[in-house]
Design a protein around this motif. Structure first.
Motif, PDB file in Angstrom:
ATOM      1  N   ASN A   1       0.008   9.130  11.307  1.00 57.80           N
ATOM      2  CA  ASN A   1      -0.422   7.760  11.587  1.00 57.80           C
ATOM      3  C   ASN A   1       0.385   7.217  12.770  1.00 57.80           C
ATOM      4  O   ASN A   1       1.579   7.490  12.886  1.00 57.80           O
ATOM      5  CB  ASN A   1      -0.197   6.838  10.389  1.00 57.80           C
ATOM      6  CG  ASN A   1      -1.364   6.829   9.418  1.00 57.80           C
ATOM      7  OD1 ASN A   1      -1.197   7.057   8.231  1.00 57.80           O
ATOM      8  ND2 ASN A   1      -2.565   6.581   9.920  1.00 57.80           N
TER       9      ASN A   1
ATOM     10  N   GLY B   1      -4.110   3.290  -4.574  1.00 54.64           N
ATOM     11  CA  GLY B   1      -3.175   2.328  -4.020  1.00 54.64           C
ATOM     12  C   GLY B   1      -2.989   2.485  -2.521  1.00 54.64           C
ATOM     13  O   GLY B   1      -2.100   1.889  -1.930  1.00 54.64           O
TER      14      GLY B   1
ATOM     15  N   PRO C   1       0.847  -1.197   0.000  1.00 57.99           N
ATOM     16  CA  PRO C   1       0.000   0.000   0.000  1.00 57.99           C
ATOM     17  C   PRO C   1       0.882   1.246   0.000  1.00 57.99           C
ATOM     18  O   PRO C   1       1.955   1.243   0.590  1.00 57.99           O
ATOM     19  CB  PRO C   1      -0.772  -0.108   1.317  1.00 57.99           C
ATOM     20  CG  PRO C   1      -0.722  -1.538   1.692  1.00 57.99           C
ATOM     21  CD  PRO C   1       0.577  -2.054   1.158  1.00 57.99           C
ATOM     22  N   SER C   2       0.428   2.307  -0.653  1.00 59.10           N
ATOM     23  CA  SER C   2       1.214   3.539  -0.630  1.00 59.10           C
ATOM     24  C   SER C   2       0.665   4.469   0.451  1.00 59.10           C
ATOM     25  O   SER C   2      -0.546   4.646   0.579  1.00 59.10           O
ATOM     26  CB  SER C   2       1.185   4.219  -1.997  1.00 59.10           C
ATOM     27  OG  SER C   2      -0.135   4.483  -2.392  1.00 59.10           O
ATOM     28  N   GLY C   3       1.575   5.018   1.231  1.00 68.21           N
ATOM     29  CA  GLY C   3       1.201   6.024   2.218  1.00 68.21           C
ATOM     30  C   GLY C   3       0.416   5.488   3.397  1.00 68.21           C
ATOM     31  O   GLY C   3       0.337   4.283   3.633  1.00 68.21           O
ATOM     32  N   GLY C   4      -0.146   6.416   4.148  1.00 68.12           N
ATOM     33  CA  GLY C   4      -0.817   6.079   5.406  1.00 68.12           C
ATOM     34  C   GLY C   4      -2.291   5.744   5.231  1.00 68.12           C
ATOM     35  O   GLY C   4      -2.752   5.447   4.145  1.00 68.12           O
ATOM     36  N   VAL C   5      -2.995   5.780   6.346  1.00 66.71           N
ATOM     37  CA  VAL C   5      -4.404   5.401   6.378  1.00 66.71           C
ATOM     38  C   VAL C   5      -5.211   6.525   7.041  1.00 66.71           C
ATOM     39  O   VAL C   5      -4.751   7.141   7.992  1.00 66.71           O
ATOM     40  CB  VAL C   5      -4.597   4.105   7.203  1.00 66.71           C
ATOM     41  CG1 VAL C   5      -5.949   3.502   6.909  1.00 66.71           C
ATOM     42  CG2 VAL C   5      -3.504   3.106   6.903  1.00 66.71           C
ATOM     43  N   GLN C   6      -6.432   6.774   6.512  1.00 71.85           N
ATOM     44  CA  GLN C   6      -7.294   7.818   7.107  1.00 71.85           C
ATOM     45  C   GLN C   6      -8.185   7.177   8.156  1.00 71.85           C
ATOM     46  O   GLN C   6      -9.310   6.797   7.873  1.00 71.85           O
ATOM     47  CB  GLN C   6      -8.152   8.486   6.024  1.00 71.85           C
ATOM     48  CG  GLN C   6      -7.361   9.085   4.885  1.00 71.85           C
ATOM     49  CD  GLN C   6      -6.491  10.259   5.307  1.00 71.85           C
ATOM     50  OE1 GLN C   6      -6.376  10.587   6.483  1.00 71.85           O
ATOM     51  NE2 GLN C   6      -5.842  10.895   4.356  1.00 71.85           N
ATOM     52  N   THR C   7      -7.654   7.085   9.354  1.00 73.62           N
ATOM     53  CA  THR C   7      -8.381   6.355  10.388  1.00 73.62           C
ATOM     54  C   THR C   7      -8.833   7.240  11.529  1.00 73.62           C
ATOM     55  O   THR C   7      -8.689   6.889  12.690  1.00 73.62           O
ATOM     56  CB  THR C   7      -7.493   5.235  10.957  1.00 73.62           C
ATOM     57  OG1 THR C   7      -6.172   5.741  11.052  1.00 73.62           O
ATOM     58  CG2 THR C   7      -7.519   4.004  10.100  1.00 73.62           C
ATOM     59  N   GLY C   8      -9.351   8.400  11.208  1.00 76.89           N
ATOM     60  CA  GLY C   8      -9.839   9.253  12.283  1.00 76.89           C
ATOM     61  C   GLY C   8     -10.956  10.157  11.819  1.00 76.89           C
ATOM     62  O   GLY C   8     -10.949  10.658  10.699  1.00 76.89           O
ATOM     63  N   GLY C   9     -11.956  10.356  12.679  1.00 78.03           N
ATOM     64  CA  GLY C   9     -13.027  11.284  12.363  1.00 78.03           C
ATOM     65  C   GLY C   9     -12.802  12.613  13.039  1.00 78.03           C
ATOM     66  O   GLY C   9     -13.427  13.618  12.725  1.00 78.03           O
ATOM     67  N   GLY C  10     -11.880  12.630  14.003  1.00 82.23           N
ATOM     68  CA  GLY C  10     -11.528  13.876  14.682  1.00 82.23           C
ATOM     69  C   GLY C  10     -12.451  14.248  15.831  1.00 82.23           C
ATOM     70  O   GLY C  10     -12.307  15.315  16.413  1.00 82.23           O
TER      71      GLY C  10
END
Lengths: 256, 235
Positions: free
Chosen positions: B226, B114, A211-220
Motif C-alpha cells: 500500500n 475489519g 481498520p485492520s491492515g491495508g486496502v485492496q486498491t488495485g486491479g493490476g
C-alpha cells in the motif's frame, strides 16, 4: 543426502521458531489497539457541538486525546469513557427518554453506553470515583476542549473492551435554556447539588477500532506483466500479418 | 486451370483480409501497450520521512507566534490543537501536483474482517465514514484505486506525490479543507502500520491518502503493498 536432511531440519526448526515468535507477539499485544470516536450531539439534548476522541490502548494503559467544539463555554464538562457488558455499546437515542420529558439525562443513557469506567479528568484520579469531580474537568474556553492525557491505567477487562470497540466517550454539560450557564429547577439525578444541565450528556461517540491492515486498491491493469503481455500479443499479431500479407501479395503478383 | 486460378484468387483475397484484420488488431494492441502508462510510480524513499527541520507547515506555528508571552509557558496544561474544522463530509478531492481531480466520493466502510473496503468503481475515490471528516481532529482517510484491471485509476500517480504538495478537499457544507503532504511511504500489506495511519494525530486534523503499490502478488492477483500519503490541515 546428509546435506538434504540437515537442511530440512534447519528449515523445520526455523519455521517452528517463527510460529512460536508470532504466537508470542500476538499474546503480548492482544488488547492493544487504536480506537477513535466521532463525537456527535446526543439525541434530544440539542447541543450543536462535535469532536473526536482517540484512545490508544497499550496493555493496561490508555492514552487519550480529545478535541471538541461548540460546547457551553467556560463551564466544566465532565467527560468519561463508558462501558457495560450489559449495555448496547452505543450512544443513546430518543427512545431512551424513559421519563418522557424531552431530554436525556446521564442515567437514561445508561442502557446505551453503560456505566463510567474512566473519568477523563485533567489531573489526579481517573477512576469512576472522579465522575463528578467538576473542578478537574476541562472548562471548554470558547466552547472548545483540547484534551490530552497519557498513561491512564485501566483494568484488563476495560482495556479489552476499549480495544474491541465496545466503549463510548461521553462529554456532559448541556445549557438547555441557552442562558450561558448551568442552572434550572431540575437537579442532577447524579448529584442533587448540581443542576441537571451540568451532568446531562452533550456529545457522545463509540470508540471504534481502527481498520485492520491495508486496502485492496488495485486491479493490476497497468502493472509490468500486463504491459509485456500487450506488447507480445500485439507484436505476434503483426508478425502473423506480415506472413499472410506476403501470401496475399504473392497471389496478386502471380496473377499479373 | 481456370478453377485453380479462381481458387488462388480467393485464397489471395482471404489472405489480404486476414492481413488487414491482423494488422489492425496487432497494431492496436501494440499501440495500447506501448502508450500504456506502465506500472504506477512508487514513492521515492526520500519522501517516506517528514523533513527534519519541520517547517512552519507541520506545526500550528501561528498559535505560538501570536502569543507575545515568553517561551517558558510549559506549565499551562491546556493544549492548543491549532486549526480544526466542524464535521462535514467530503465531496471532492483535488491534488494539482499529480493532476488528481475527482468528484462524488463514495462512502467506505469496514468489511467482515475489519478491513477497509476499496471503492467498487476504480474511477472514484472513497472516504472512510468511520473516521473523522477531512478537517476534523484525527486522521481522515481517502482511498482510491491505483488502476483497474485495464487502465490507470484515480490514485495512479499517488506514488509520485511529494512532500509539501497540497491536497484540497471540498466539503458538503461548502467549505474547503486544504492539507499539506508531510510524507509518502510504501508498506507491504502484511506489515501495514495501523497505528501510524489510523492512530492518534496528537491534536492535528490530518489526511491519509491510500492506494496500492509495489508488485503484483502472483498468488493473490493483488498488489503486495500500500502507498500512503500523510498530510495535515493548514486551513
Amino acid at each position: 543426502m546428509r546435506t538434504t536432511i540437515k537442511l530440512g531440519t534447519a528449515t523445520l526448526g526455523s519455521a517452528l521458531l517463527l510460529t512460536l515468535g508470532a504466537g508470542m507477539a500476538q499474546a503480548a499485544t492482544s488488547a492493544d489497539g487504536n480506537t477513535m470516536a466521532k463525537l456527535r450531539p446526543v439525541a434530544l439534548n440539542g447541543v450543536d457541538a462535535s469532536g473526536t476522541a482517540m484512545v490508544t490502548v497499550t496493555g493496561n494503559r490508555i492514552d487519550v486525546t480529545m478535541a471538541a467544539s461548540g460546547l457551553l463555554a467556560d463551564s466544566p464538562h465532565a467527560a468519561h469513557i463508558h462501558f457495560g457488558a450489559e449495555a448496547r455499546n452505543e450512544c443513546p437515542t430518543a427512545s431512551d427518554d424513559k421519563d418522557g420529558n424531552g431530554t436525556l439525562n446521564t442515567t437514561e443513557g445508561g442502557p446505551a453506553y453503560g456505566p463510567i469506567v474512566v473519568s477523563l479528568t485533567k489531573s489526579g484520579d481517573t477512576s469512576p470515583k472522579s465522575a463528578l469531580a467538576i473542578d478537574r474537568f476541562d472548562t471548554a474556553p470558547g466552547g472548545k476542549i483540547s484534551y490530552e492525557r497519557g498513561s491512564i491505567n485501566v483494568s484488563s477487562d476495560v482495556a479489552a473492551a476499549i480495544s474491541a470497540g465496545k466503549s463510548a466517550v461521553v462529554v456532559h454539560g448541556v445549557d438547555h435554556n441557552d442562558n450561558g450557564k448551568y442552572d434550572g429547577e431540575t437537579k442532577s439525578e447524579l448529584d442533587p447539588k448540581l443542576p441537571t444541565e451540568a451532568t446531562d450528556p452533550a456529545i457522545c461517540g463509540v470508540l471504534a477500532s481502527a481498520p485492520s491492515g491495508g486496502v485492496q486498491t488495485g486491479g493490476g491493469g497497468t502493472a509490468d506483466n500486463n504491459q509485456a503481455l500487450g506488447l507480445a500479443l500485439g507484436g505476434g499479431l503483426l508478425l502473423a500479418a506480415m506472413g499472410t500479407g506476403a501470401f496475399a501479395t504473392r497471389k496478386v503478383t502471380n496473377r499479373i | 486451370m481456370s478453377l485453380s486460378t479462381k481458387f488462388g484468387d480467393r485464397r489471395g483475397a482471404l489472405a489480404a483480409v486476414v492481413t488487414v484484420v491482423l494488422l489492425v488488431l496487432g497494431g492496436g494492441i501494440l499501440a495500447r501497450a506501448a502508450t500504456a502508462p506502465g506500472p504506477p510510480p512508487q514513492p521515492d524513499s526520500s519522501q517516506a520521512s517528514a523533513a527534519a527541520p519541520t517547517p512552519a507547515t507541520s506545526d500550528p506555528a501561528p498559535a505560538e507566534s501570536t502569543a507575545p508571552t515568553a517561551a517558558p509557558e510549559a506549565v499551562v496544561p491546556a493544549s492548543d490543537f491549532g486549526t480544526l474544522m466542524a464535521p462535514s463530509a467530503p465531496v471532492a478531492l483535488r491534488i494539482p501536483s499529480i493532476k488528481v481531480s475527482t468528484k462524488g466520493l463514495v462512502d467506505l466502510n469496514l468489511d467482515d474482517k475489519g478491513e477497509l473496503e476499496a471503492p467498487r468503481d476504480a474511477q472514484r475515490a472513497g472516504w472512510y465514514v468511520g473516521g473523522p471528516t477531512p478537517g476534523e481532529f484525527g486522521p481522515a482517510v481517502i482511498a482510491a484505486h491505483v488502476d483497474s484491471s485495464r487502465i490507470p485509476a484515480v490514485f495512479y500517480n499517488l506514488g509520485r506525490l511529494k512532500k509539501g504538495a497540497k491536497a484540497i478537499v471540498d466539503r458538503k457544507d461548502g467549505t474547503t479543507a486544504t492539507f499539506v503532504v508531510d510524507r509518502v511511504a510504501r508498506y507491504p500489506k502484511a506489515k501495514f502500520p495501523t497505528a501510524e495511519v489510523y492512530g492518534d494525530t496528537a491534536g492535528r486534523a490530518e489526511l491519509r491518502l491510500i492506494t496500492c503499490g509495489g508488485e503484483i502478488d502472483p498468488r493473490t492477483g493483488h498488489y503486495a503493498d500500500n502507498v500512503v500519503a500523510y498530510a495535515h490541515l493548514v486551513g
